[in-house]
Design an enzyme around this catalytic site. Sequence first.
Site, PDB file in Angstrom:
ATOM      1  N   ALA A 207      12.102  -1.401  26.012  1.00 42.22           N
ATOM      2  CA  ALA A 207      13.330  -0.817  25.489  1.00 42.22           C
ATOM      3  C   ALA A 207      14.354  -0.682  26.604  1.00 42.22           C
ATOM      4  O   ALA A 207      14.048  -0.233  27.708  1.00 42.22           O
ATOM      5  CB  ALA A 207      13.038   0.553  24.873  1.00 42.22           C
ATOM      6  N   SER A 240       9.427   1.915  28.013  1.00 46.06           N
ATOM      7  CA  SER A 240      10.812   2.110  28.427  1.00 46.06           C
ATOM      8  C   SER A 240      11.118   1.279  29.655  1.00 46.06           C
ATOM      9  O   SER A 240      10.236   1.001  30.476  1.00 46.06           O
ATOM     10  CB  SER A 240      11.068   3.582  28.758  1.00 46.06           C
ATOM     11  OG  SER A 240      10.434   3.932  29.991  1.00 46.06           O
ATOM     12  N   ASP A 241      12.385   0.871  29.795  1.00 46.98           N
ATOM     13  CA  ASP A 241      12.821   0.437  31.115  1.00 46.98           C
ATOM     14  C   ASP A 241      12.672   1.646  32.037  1.00 46.98           C
ATOM     15  O   ASP A 241      12.666   2.797  31.587  1.00 46.98           O
ATOM     16  CB  ASP A 241      14.263  -0.070  31.076  1.00 46.98           C
ATOM     17  CG  ASP A 241      14.562  -1.042  32.200  1.00 46.98           C
ATOM     18  OD1 ASP A 241      13.806  -1.059  33.197  1.00 46.98           O
ATOM     19  OD2 ASP A 241      15.551  -1.789  32.106  1.00 46.98           O
ATOM     20  N   TRP A 242      12.552   1.387  33.326  1.00 46.83           N
ATOM     21  CA  TRP A 242      12.191   2.450  34.265  1.00 46.83           C
ATOM     22  C   TRP A 242      13.299   3.506  34.325  1.00 46.83           C
ATOM     23  O   TRP A 242      14.453   3.197  34.624  1.00 46.83           O
ATOM     24  CB  TRP A 242      11.919   1.837  35.632  1.00 46.83           C
ATOM     25  CG  TRP A 242      10.470   1.514  35.860  1.00 46.83           C
ATOM     26  CD1 TRP A 242       9.760   1.822  36.989  1.00 46.83           C
ATOM     27  CD2 TRP A 242       9.527   0.867  34.982  1.00 46.83           C
ATOM     28  NE1 TRP A 242       8.450   1.397  36.855  1.00 46.83           N
ATOM     29  CE2 TRP A 242       8.279   0.816  35.637  1.00 46.83           C
ATOM     30  CE3 TRP A 242       9.621   0.342  33.704  1.00 46.83           C
ATOM     31  CZ2 TRP A 242       7.140   0.259  35.069  1.00 46.83           C
ATOM     32  CZ3 TRP A 242       8.496  -0.225  33.121  1.00 46.83           C
ATOM     33  CH2 TRP A 242       7.272  -0.259  33.797  1.00 46.83           C
TER      34      TRP A 242
END
Length: 823
Positions: A207, A240-242
């Site tokens: 995401a 998630s993206d970081w």
Amino acid sequence: MAAPITRADRATQEDRAREEAVETALGKLDLEAKARLLAGQDMWSLPALPGIGLASLVMSDGPIGVRGVRWTADDPSVALPSPTALAATWDPELARRAGRLLAQEARRKGVHVLLAPTVNLHRSPLGGRHFETYSEDPYLTGEIGTGYVLGVQDGGVGTTVKHFVANDAETDRFTVDNIVAPRPLRELYLAPFEAIVANAHPWGIMAAYNQVNGATMTEHRYLQNDVLRGEWGFDGYIVSDWLAARSTTGALLGGLDVAMPGPRTVYGEALVAAVRSGDAEETAVDEAVRRVLRLAARVGILAGAPAAVTELPAPVDGDALAREIARRSFVLVRNENAALPLTPGADTTVALSGAAARDARVLGGGSATVFPAHIVSPLDGLTAALPDGALSYSVGADPSDELAPAEKGFTLRAICRAADGRVLGTASVPGGRIQWAGADLPEGVSHDELHTVEMTGHFTPRESGEHILGTQGLGGFVLTVDGEVLFDGTEGLGASSDPFEAFFGSPVERARAEFTEGRRVEISLLHTVHRIESAPISAVAFSLLHLGPRHDPDELIAEAVEAARTAATAVVVVATTESVESEGFDRENLRLPGRQDDLVRAVAAVNPRTVVVVNTGSPVELPWREEVAAVLLTWFPGQEGGAALADVLLGAAEPGGRLPTTWPVALSDVPVSDTTPVDGELHYDEGVFIGYRAWERAGATPAYPFGHGLGYTDWEYETITATPQEATVRLRNTGARPGREVVQVYLAPVADTADRPARWLAGFAPVEAAPGESVEVRVPLRRRAFEIWDEGPGLWALIPGGYEVQAGRSVADRRLSHVVEVV
């Protein structure tokens, strides 16, 4: 006699066994363990749960290599060409082979999931991560991405297709709200993800940071739950993206399974509290855990569950594949009077110039960075391929006057100390850069005890003159050369809203010193660790930077001109720098940095056989393109780029690439270029008209159109027949060499009532033929190619009527057509 068990039957049985193992494991977990599993335990991994036989699941960045959990040149990786290069091959099977190599690399490094591929679109050539994505066309992107995912998962390693969705620029990427109407969202930006889910069944999706139409993507219930999982049937996990996850209940209800990096995320203890207070349902937690356990089962780290892959593909030679992809990706966009290939011989002389010919830029910056064990530069490749004395080299023009990590001539190691001076541990620092996050620390070192890191060693200059030394990162720095302190000070956190600014920092000059070529000096950079208590993960990140002596630009160009004047051929390598193309920012223009344009014009003025090699990941302006004999686009060509370049320039291989994106004459001509939000919003007002679709609508002519690319032979398109399901094209190699052609098929509505582009890519197929040989290729046409997204009822609608099925060499070079009637 019982019927034999088919492969499909066996796969069904194994799926059932995995699901049973998942349910058994899930039933043994309490709420705290479930929540901990969804939060991650550090920068790259999820925690092991021995009680259910679950090992720690490890993720790693891609997409052109597998970095592993250590961001250091001390743990080298094979570096393949950039994603734009892979897409330029127009070959999904080659992408699949690349994926298999990356799976092999992942297994070697203990990695279970690769954080790739990136399948966002080239909406604007200014996009900072343009090089990390495939194409401006959703169909080509989906086909290459499908091959990549299939290849990685052939090797039993998971993928996370990213960044879901509309993460097409870097400006304000954490907060921007991209306003995209339903039709372009479906027909363009979601289309590659949909194709990959349908055709490759990826085990993961990432995401994005951004919002889409008012909802942040990590909480986007409609796109993640209704579309991705509901309509498309995606059964993998969403990570998630970081640092992208912002809300515990919002993320859980929005369909996010894993919030990274851990352990301080919106899940973990916060998720337990949300369930205990009644703000979140434990059944929703169970669904997320179920998907994570399914991933673990597939990659073979859940006890009692058969891994999805037990028979691995044959081993892949990484160097050989990197070289093959590079030469297959190179796009020859101009070749006047058959300037290429060069004809090797006793009288062949080549004058090579350009700083990037010596210090090649083989990959993009940011999270796409890996550290190859070796790099073959253009100078290296041509030196090895040409006879002794045939090649001369001049710098000509240096695109960068900026500090870069201390690499060439530096031999460094790190000494980690506690506040009382005790040595806690040591590590080598091959590239002058330390980036330790979470548990990624040298043996014996902990974040709690670590007080200073001394980067120490020696530097042997390759040029005499004034050298500049600098630092990157936050905290205290003491820079010493041969026992003399040249800088002692502290760098604090700036005003940037990008949390990665705190991790990477900005380059800062610290000292200037006179060094002599070949005379070794001792060097030390003592760093006092800067702690950000509110940071979600503990990290140590700083670099020693260096810039060699600056020379008069006019003198450098003059030297290259004199060498080119008497050479049979002049080869000029031009390039961008990491400050131009990288993650975290968008480009401001499409110009080549420094005096490189001046260098090309000056060399071309004295040598009519001037070949320009363009070493960039994305389009740049080439104002001299009509003044030179040949222009070869090599993208960021990976670790074997120089060897592949020698293959192509000298005719051992044909340049096999075709443009995956339109190259403009100038930025001012680009129909869609804006990447800057206004009041937090970026409106995709162009609708379905991006890339070549927008160029044709505007009636504008680019420098080089989508699909363009020349080879070393000629092709005659002889016949085409078509139905709504398939186009059949016959073509002949009319040249004197064997060759490879990419047959491109476009659909053009005869009478359009749906506000569609003039034409769009519907299929393609590579073919090979010997001189004089005819070949026939069948190109399937999908029903979706004749459909639009009808925003009224919210569904795909077939648009009946006549369509020209057009076959050719690019969107602007269509050779044959056949009208079909669709009802």
